[in-house]
Write a protein that holds these residues in place. Structure first.
Motif: not given
Length: 247
Positions: A86-104, A141-144, A158-162
């Motif tokens: 909770r509190g992580d900033r993530v980037e959405v990869l699917v759906g109508k909000d693809k490319g947007k960022q938000g807080i978990v 709605a939840p995201l996988d 920017q989105g990244c692998e970790f």
């Protein structure tokens, strides 16, 4: 990794509630007439639950898992080490909000789900009845976490692998593979129902003091109850047991 079904719950790590309370809220024990000839009914305890966005200690969860109800099994890819909080900033990869960022705002590890504030939302109708048309509410709605999101690097947003690594002090941290920047676990993950942060907690008059909780009141010994009583009262055993023989 092969597809399998997660059989154990990880709620104890994210609920901020006592484990005993969660297990007691989920427990469902009911009576059933035995199939064989028997005069006593048998008790059955439910072991498998259908996990959704409703937490297991709520009434909605119990309504979705009523006794004698069988729901379709959910198969998913298990995650060995949970890496989203909770509190992580993530980037959405699917759906109508693809490319947007938000807080978990919520994590549901039983289904590999996270809910991102203000993203991947939809409208749903609540409270519809014969005499009342209901109301329309906005719900995320939840995201996988495997295919739907990825973490954001705090250095360039920017989105990244970790990956998980260890520091020189032995602390396990998340590190961006692209820039090598640390991705710390947000302070929001430490928030509970009682306080926003552990440092801001204030002891009340009716609270058990921290010194009392940490006081050691029991010392384990290789003694029976009778031996402890004799030691406390200063009684020494001077009798000798008779020899016994087994043939």
């Amino acid at each position: 990794m092969r597809i399998t079904q997660i059989l154990r719950s990880k709620l104890k790590d994210f609920s901020n509630l006592p484990k005993e309370y969660i297990e007691r809220s989920k427990r469902q024990v009911y009576w059933e007439t035995p199939k064989a000839v028997n005069y006593l009914p048998r008790t059955i305890e439910r072991k498998k639950f259908r996990y959704t966005t409703n937490r297991s200690w709520t009434g909605q969860f119990r309504q979705q898992n009523l006794p004698n109800t069988i729901r379709k099994k959910v198969f998913m890819q298990p995650i060995e080490e949970w890496s989203y909080f909770r509190g992580d900033r993530v980037e959405v990869l699917v759906g109508k909000d693809k490319g947007k960022q938000g807080i978990v705002t919520q994590v549901i590890p039983e289904r590999n789900w996270v809910i991102v504030e203000g993203l991947n939302w939809h409208y749903r109708q609540v409270g519809k009845d014969e005499d009342f048309p209901g109301i329309i509410v906005k719900s995320e709605a939840p995201l996988d976490v495997v295919t739907g999101i990825r973490l954001v690097d705090p250095s360039d947003l920017q989105g990244c692998e970790f990956e998980w690594r260890f520091t020189e002090e032995g602390e396990q941290v998340r590190v961006s593979k692209r820039t090598g920047r640390l991705i710390p676990i947000p302070e929001m993950n430490n928030q509970t129902h009682d306080y926003k942060s552990p440092a801001a907690y204030v002891e009340r008059d009716k609270d058990t003091k921290a010194a009392t909780v940490g006081e050691i009141t029991f010392t384990p010994k290789l003694c029976t109850f009778e031996m402890d009583i004799m030691e406390e009262m200063g009684i020494k055993e001077d009798r000798e047991a008779h020899k016994s023989y087994w043939y």
